[in-house]
Design a protein around this motif. Structure first.
Motif, short mmCIF file in Angstrom:
data_model
loop_
_atom_site.label_atom_id
_atom_site.label_comp_id
_atom_site.label_asym_id
_atom_site.label_seq_id
_atom_site.Cartn_x
_atom_site.Cartn_y
_atom_site.Cartn_z
N GLY A 164 19.51 54.67 52.78
CA GLY A 164 19.28 53.47 53.56
C GLY A 164 20.45 52.51 53.68
O GLY A 164 20.32 51.44 54.26
N TYR A 165 21.61 52.90 53.15
CA TYR A 165 22.80 52.05 53.26
C TYR A 165 23.55 52.49 54.51
O TYR A 165 24.45 53.33 54.46
N GLU A 166 23.16 51.94 55.64
CA GLU A 166 23.57 52.43 56.94
C GLU A 166 24.02 51.30 57.85
O GLU A 166 23.53 50.17 57.74
N LEU A 167 24.91 51.63 58.77
CA LEU A 167 25.28 50.71 59.84
C LEU A 167 24.34 50.95 61.03
O LEU A 167 24.25 52.09 61.50
N PRO A 168 23.68 49.92 61.55
CA PRO A 168 22.77 50.14 62.67
C PRO A 168 23.47 50.72 63.89
O PRO A 168 22.88 51.51 64.64
N GLU A 169 24.75 50.37 64.10
CA GLU A 169 25.46 50.91 65.26
C GLU A 169 25.73 52.41 65.12
O GLU A 169 25.85 53.13 66.13
N ILE A 170 25.82 52.89 63.89
CA ILE A 170 25.97 54.33 63.67
C ILE A 170 24.64 55.03 63.92
O ILE A 170 24.59 56.08 64.57
N ILE A 171 23.56 54.46 63.42
CA ILE A 171 22.24 55.04 63.67
C ILE A 171 21.96 55.09 65.17
O ILE A 171 21.35 56.04 65.68
N ARG A 172 22.44 54.08 65.90
CA ARG A 172 22.21 54.05 67.35
C ARG A 172 22.81 55.27 68.03
O ARG A 172 22.27 55.76 69.02
N LEU A 173 23.90 55.79 67.50
CA LEU A 173 24.55 56.96 68.08
C LEU A 173 23.74 58.24 67.87
O LEU A 173 24.04 59.27 68.48
N LEU A 174 22.75 58.19 67.01
CA LEU A 174 21.91 59.36 66.73
C LEU A 174 20.68 59.42 67.62
O LEU A 174 19.88 60.34 67.52
N ASP A 175 20.54 58.43 68.51
CA ASP A 175 19.41 58.41 69.44
C ASP A 175 19.46 59.65 70.33
O ASP A 175 20.48 59.94 70.94
N GLY A 176 18.36 60.38 70.37
CA GLY A 176 18.32 61.61 71.14
C GLY A 176 18.78 62.83 70.36
O GLY A 176 18.83 63.94 70.91
N ILE A 177 19.11 62.66 69.09
CA ILE A 177 19.53 63.77 68.24
C ILE A 177 18.58 63.94 67.05
O ILE A 177 18.13 65.05 66.77
N VAL A 178 18.26 62.85 66.39
CA VAL A 178 17.37 62.89 65.23
C VAL A 178 15.95 62.54 65.66
O VAL A 178 15.73 61.54 66.35
N ASP A 179 14.99 63.36 65.26
CA ASP A 179 13.58 63.10 65.56
C ASP A 179 12.84 62.43 64.40
O ASP A 179 11.85 61.74 64.61
N ILE A 180 13.29 62.68 63.18
CA ILE A 180 12.56 62.20 62.00
C ILE A 180 13.52 61.46 61.09
O ILE A 180 14.54 62.01 60.64
N TYR A 181 13.21 60.21 60.81
CA TYR A 181 14.00 59.42 59.87
C TYR A 181 13.20 59.23 58.58
O TYR A 181 12.01 58.89 58.61
N LEU A 182 13.88 59.44 57.45
CA LEU A 182 13.27 59.30 56.13
C LEU A 182 14.17 58.41 55.27
O LEU A 182 14.86 58.87 54.36
N PRO A 183 14.20 57.09 55.58
CA PRO A 183 15.08 56.19 54.84
C PRO A 183 14.39 55.57 53.63
O PRO A 183 13.18 55.33 53.62
N ASP A 184 15.18 55.29 52.62
CA ASP A 184 14.75 54.39 51.55
C ASP A 184 14.86 52.96 52.02
O ASP A 184 15.77 52.61 52.78
N MET A 185 13.93 52.12 51.56
CA MET A 185 14.16 50.68 51.56
C MET A 185 14.12 50.31 50.09
O MET A 185 13.07 50.19 49.48
N ARG A 186 15.30 50.15 49.52
CA ARG A 186 15.43 50.15 48.07
C ARG A 186 15.42 48.76 47.45
O ARG A 186 14.90 48.58 46.36
N TYR A 187 16.02 47.78 48.14
CA TYR A 187 16.13 46.43 47.56
C TYR A 187 15.92 45.37 48.64
O TYR A 187 16.30 45.56 49.79
N SER A 188 15.38 44.25 48.20
CA SER A 188 15.38 43.06 49.05
C SER A 188 16.31 41.99 48.49
O SER A 188 16.52 40.96 49.13
#
Length: 328
Positions: A164-188
Motif C-alpha cells: 500500500g505504499y504507492e504513488l496514486p499517479e503510478i496506480i493511474r497508469l495501471l488503469d485498463g491493465i489490472v483488474d484486481i487490487y489487493l492493497p494493505d491499509m496498514r497505518y493511519s
C-alpha cells in the motif's frame, strides 16, 4: 467481467490489442532511468542496474511462485491463486514475516521471459489469477513480462498485491491493465508508519492510491463460485496497542470509498523479525484487540469480506512459502 473458464477476458487483453500496454511499458521503463516509481523517488538509474532503497536494479528478483491456497477465499478459490513472490520491497516493516526475501533479498534474478513463463505455468495449473506479491518496485519488468505472456495465451486476471505504499499517479497508469487490487491499509498514523515500516508519508499516499484503485475497479465482483473477477479487496492487519489505527481506516473506507467494499480483517500478527525491539508491537495480538477491531468494522457498516478467528503462525504466508528458485 469473468475469468477465463467463463469466457470473458481480463482488461489487459484490450490494452494489449490497442497498444496501451506498450505505451505503459515505455512510460515505466523511462521512469527507471531516474527511478520515481514509488513514494521514495530514489532517482537512481536502474536501467544501468543502480539500486536504491528497494535494492533492485534492472532485473527483478523472484523468491518463489506457486498455486497459493492461503489467500482470502475470493482470491484462492479451489484452484489456488497464482502467486509470484518478488524479492525486496519499497517498505521496511520491522515485523515482516517474509523478511528473508523482502528485506534480506533471497531469491534469483530473472529475465522478463522467465517471468512470463511463470505466469503461463501458473495458468496451466488452473490458478484463478496471477497474484503479483510486492510488485511496486518491479512494475516495468512485470508489464514487459505480461506482454510476452499475453502473446502466448495468458487470459487470467492480475492481482496487484501491495503493502500500500504507492504513488496514486503510478496506480493511474495501471488503469485498463489490472483488474484486481489487493492493497494493505496498514497505518493511519504517520509516526508509526515511519517507526515500524520506514514509510514516510504512508497514510496519505496509501489513501490516495486506494482511492484511485477504487475509481478504476470499484467494489469486488464475484462469480457464482465466489471468485473475484474484478474490484478491490482491502487488507487491514490489526496490530497490538491500536498501532494500525483501525478506527480511522475503517471510517475512511466507509466514507471515502463505499460500505460495499470488501475488507479482509487480519488477526495473524506475531512479533516476527525485529518486532520484539519495539514496545508497541513486541507481543502477539490479544483476542480482545481483534474483537474491538471487528466491532469498529461493523460500526461503519462494513460487512463484506473476511475475518480470521484463528490466531497463530500457521496463518502466515511466510512460514509456508518455500523457495523454488535457487540462486545461480
Amino acid at each position: 467481467m469473468q475469468n477465463k473458464s467463463e469466457g470473458a477476458n481480463p482488461a489487459y487483453l484490450e490494452s494489449f490489442q490497442n497498444g496501451n500496454l506498450d505505451k505503459a511499458i515505455d512510460k515505466f521503463y523511462k521512469m527507471l532511468e531516474s527511478c520515481v516509481i514509488c513514494p521514495r523517488k530514489c532517482k537512481v538509474n536502474r536501467l544501468k542496474d543502480k539500486k536504491g532503497f528497494c535494492k533492485t536494479g534492472l532485473r527483478p528478483k523472484v523468491f518463489s511462485y506457486m498455486a497459493h491456497q492461503g489467500e482470502e477465499p475470493g482470491i484462492s478459490g479451489a484452484g489456488g491463486s497464482g502467486a509470484v513472490f518478488f524479492s525486496n520491497c519499497n517498505m521496511g516493516c520491522v515485523y515482516c514475516q517474509n523478511y528473508e526475501f523482502s528485506q534480506i533479498g533471497q531469491g534469483r534474478e530473472v529475465e522478463p521471459e522467465d517471468l512470463a513463463k511463470f505466469m503461463l505455468e501458473l495458468e496451466s495449473m488452473g490458478c484463478h489469477n496471477i497474484n503479483l506479491v510486492t510488485p511496486t518496485h518491479v512494475l516495468p519488468q512485470i508489464l514487459k513480462s505480461l506482454k510476452i505472456a499475453v502473446a502466448s495465451g495468458l487470459k487470467i486476471p492480475l492481482v496487484y498485491n501491495t503493502g500500500g505504499y504507492e504513488l496514486p499517479e503510478i496506480i493511474r497508469l495501471l488503469d485498463g491493465i489490472v483488474d484486481i487490487y489487493l492493497p494493505d491499509m496498514r497505518y493511519s498514523d504517520e509516526d508509526l508508519a515511519v517507526k515500524l515500516s520506514n514509510g514516510p508519508g504512508y497514510p496519505e499516499y496509501n489513501r490516495q492510491a486506494v482511492k484511485e484503485m477504487f475509481r478504476q475497479v470499484g467494489s469486488a465482483q464475484m462469480d457464482e463460485r465466489g471468485i473475484i473477477k474484478r474490484g478491490i479487496i482491502i487488507r487491514h492487519l490489526v496490530l497490538p496497542n491500536e498501532s494500525s489505527g483501525t478506527e480511522k481506516i475503517m471510517k475512511f473506507i466507509a466514507e471515502e470509498l463505499s460500505t460495499d467494499t470488501y475488507v479482509s480483517l487480519m488477526s495473524q500478527y506475531l512479533p516476527y523479525h525485529k518486532a520484539k525491539e519495539y514496545k508497541e508491537i513486541n507481543r502477539r495480538l490479544k483476542p480482545e484487540e481483534y474483537e474491538q477491531a471487528k466491532e469498529i468494522m461493523a460500526k461503519y457498516g462494513l460487512s463484506n469480506g473476511w475475518v480470521q478467528e484463528s490466531f497463530g503462525s500457521e496463518r502466515f504466508a511466510g512460514v509456508n512459502i518455500k523457495p523454488v528458485l535457487k540462486n545461480e
